[in-house]
Every structure is written in C-alpha cells, then in structure tokens.
Write a protein that holds these residues in place. Structure first.
Motif, PDB file in Angstrom:
ATOM      1  N   VAL A   1      10.725  85.790  -4.920  1.00  0.00           N
ATOM      2  CA  VAL A   1      10.262  87.167  -5.105  1.00  0.00           C
ATOM      3  C   VAL A   1      10.382  87.558  -6.579  1.00  0.00           C
TER       4      VAL A   1
ATOM      5  N   GLY B   1      18.451  91.891  -2.811  1.00  0.00           N
ATOM      6  CA  GLY B   1      17.792  93.191  -2.750  1.00  0.00           C
ATOM      7  C   GLY B   1      18.436  94.188  -3.696  1.00  0.00           C
TER       8      GLY B   1
ATOM      9  N   MET C   1      11.650  93.568  -1.948  1.00  0.00           N
ATOM     10  CA  MET C   1      12.354  92.500  -1.253  1.00  0.00           C
ATOM     11  C   MET C   1      12.235  92.630   0.256  1.00  0.00           C
TER      12      MET C   1
ATOM     13  N   LEU D   1      17.548  93.274  -7.340  1.00  0.00           N
ATOM     14  CA  LEU D   1      16.169  93.583  -7.724  1.00  0.00           C
ATOM     15  C   LEU D   1      15.923  95.073  -7.868  1.00  0.00           C
TER      16      LEU D   1
ATOM     17  N   LEU E   1      14.037  84.407  -1.475  1.00  0.00           N
ATOM     18  CA  LEU E   1      14.704  85.492  -2.205  1.00  0.00           C
ATOM     19  C   LEU E   1      14.487  85.399  -3.717  1.00  0.00           C
TER      20      LEU E   1
END
Length: 329
Positions: free
Chosen positions: A67, A187, A275, A190, A64
């Motif tokens: 990324v 997620g 993501m 981001l 995670l």
C-alpha cells in the motif's frame, strides 16, 4: 471589496461518507458471502471460515507495505522472489545444523537486505522505473534460490515451528492475531504519522515534496526495506504452513498482492487510497477463492472474476455516476 473566506475543513456529509470506495467493497464482500452460501451448504460454518483465513493471510502481510509503495506511485514485483530466497536460506541453514531460531532471524535479515537493495537501486538509478528494477531483482533473487536448492525441497522443520501457520490462541488462528496487530500498526503509520503524510505527499508530487524538505530518498528506501522485511515474515508463515520450502514457492504472489491493493482503492498513479480498503480487499478475494473452491470452480474462472473486479475498481470511480466515489488519503 468582496470578502474571501478560506474553509480549511469540509462539513460532514452523509452522502460523501457513503460514496467512499470502501463502502463499495463492503457491498461486494456481502454479495460474495451471499453467493458462496447459495453455492455450498458448507460455506457458512464459523469454524471453516475462521480456518480459511490461514490459506490466504500469509500473502496479506505483503499487502500492508505494498500500500505504501503504490501510494508512492511505485511498484515492487520482487516480493514473491524474496519469500522464496529468504525461506530457502532459512531451510538450508537449518538442514545444516543451525538452530531454527537463528535461521528464522537470518530469514528476516535476508528479506531486509533484499528490500534495501531494491530501494537503493531505485534511489541511485532514477532513470530506471521501480518496475524495471524489481523485475530484475525478482529474477535474481529466485535465481539464487534455485542455485541453492535446484528443484529440491528443504525443511523437516521442528514441530513447534508449525504453530506459526497452524496454531491457535484460544479459538482464533495465531496468524490472524499477528496480522491484525500488523494491520493496525501499518494503518496507524500511514494515517496518523508524519511518515505517512510524507508518503502521500511524495505520491502526489515527488519533486514538490523534495523542495518542501521531505527526505524523499530516505523514505523510499525505508518503504522498500520494510516491504522486504514483511516478505520475509510472509515466508516464515508460508514455510510453517507447508512444512518445507523450495525455490518455486509463492509463485504468482506478487500479482495477488497487487490485485488486492488495487481492488482496495489504492490509486495506481500514487497519492490516494487508504489502508482499510486494502484490508477489506484481502478478505474479499480470500473468501471468494475459498467459497468457489468448495464447489471446485476452476482456477482460470477465479482469475477471470478477480480480473473483472479489478476493472470495476479502476473504472467505476472514473465514471460520471461514480464521480463522488472517494479514495482519500
């Protein structure tokens, strides 16, 4: 005089929608399930598939934040060593009489500190690339773990600690629930926040981002510190699953994590990727390993297959017929 019209939003296109890289991952995911079902009659068992997630979700926590790092155009190869060091410190403290709950907090603190040091070095010494800095700290962190335990194991953790790695909430593994929560949070961070937009901007052009008022150094340090924290969380789940720890734990995790991120469609040049692609890649590689493991396929063959998948991930979007494949932010 000709009128020029600026279009700020593209019309929806089904073709463009289905040419996104994530759909390629979905097809690969289905293909792997079909292949595994044909290889072993024991594969398509809901309980076994559910339990199989316990075997690979510990490293998924590091995917995670990785990324974010790779969208920045950087890399962190010290994550496995952070797992080793933070878990070693936790086990050593517990074996010396420190309450397990406090030792777990120290484990998280060690991870945060290691990540902060990585970020600080990268920001302060701009002439050094992230790969050089984290290669150095990778050696240092694991070296400290070896100094503390040499080649011995430490642990004998309390019974309740095993719930992290082996426990269930109803029919669902606890680790899967925790990962789902973190995945949703990362997620959102981001794709829906100013922080995430700044990460994409920095990955596309760090210099322009700096002149645009983005606090480049601060964001980079935050991302690397967050990676250290998530590595420590992975250490908690791994130590719980193993029942002990030693300095050589998680060896090779950094390569698995980077493979999952790259296969997920995150551009190695920075500035692109989503993501959801990385999350799909986690389960794709995880179930690939599980299915082939049922028929005792050699580890070297698994590495070859994963390597081929990475070549596909990097090469296909650059081919002429794959020109439409999208890795949007």
């Amino acid at each position: 005089m000709e009128t020029r019209v600026l279009i700020h939003k593209q019309d929806f296109s089904w073709k463009r929608f289905f040419l996104q890289w994530e759909w390629m991952l979905v097809l690969l995911f289905i293909a792997i399930h079909v292949m595994n079902m044909n290889l072993s009659e024991y594969y398509w068992d809901s309980a076994n598939l559910r339990d199989a997630t316990m075997g690979f979700l510990d490293k998924a926590f590091i995917v995670l934040p990785m990324v974010f790092i790779m969208i920045l155009g950087d890399i962190d190869i010290s994550v496995a060593s952070i797992i080793a060091l933070s878990s070693t410190v936790m086990a050593d403290l517990y074996n010396h009489g420190v309450p397990m709950s406090f030792a777990m907090l120290v484990c998280l603190g060690v991870g945060i500190l290691c990540g902060f040091i990585n970020g600080l070095l990268i920001v302060k010494f701009k002439e050094l690339s992230a790969v050089i800095v984290t290669l150095s700290t990778m050696i240092i962190y694991r070296g400290i773990a070896y100094i503390m335990l040499e080649d011995q194991a430490a642990g004998s953790f309390p019974e309740w600690f095993s719930f992290l790695g082996w426990g269930y909430v109803g029919p669902i593994p606890f680790i899967l629930i925790v990962f789902a929560i973190f995945a949703a949070g990362f997620g959102w961070l981001l794709h829906k926040t100013k922080f995430g937009r700044s990460v994409y901007a920095m990955g596309s052009n760090s210099t322009a981002s700096r002149f645009s008022g983005i606090q480049v150094n601060k964001i980079k340090m935050m991302v690397f510190t967050l990676t250290g924290l998530m590595s420590a969380i992975a250490a908690l789940f791994l130590a719980s699953r193993m029942g002990s720890t030693r300095p050589n734990v998680a060896t090779g995790y950094e390569l698995d994590v980077i493979a999952m991120v790259v296969l997920g469609g995150i551009s190695t040049a920075g500035g692109k990727g989503r993501m959801i692609g990385a999350i799909l890649a986690i389960f794709l590689i995880g179930f690939l390993r599980y299915g082939l493991g049922l028929v005792n396929v050699q580890a070297q063959v698994l590495l070859v297959i994963i390597g081929l998948l990475l070549i596909v991930a990097v090469a296909v979007p650059k081919l002429k017929f794959g020109k439409g494949l999208s890795r949007k932010g």
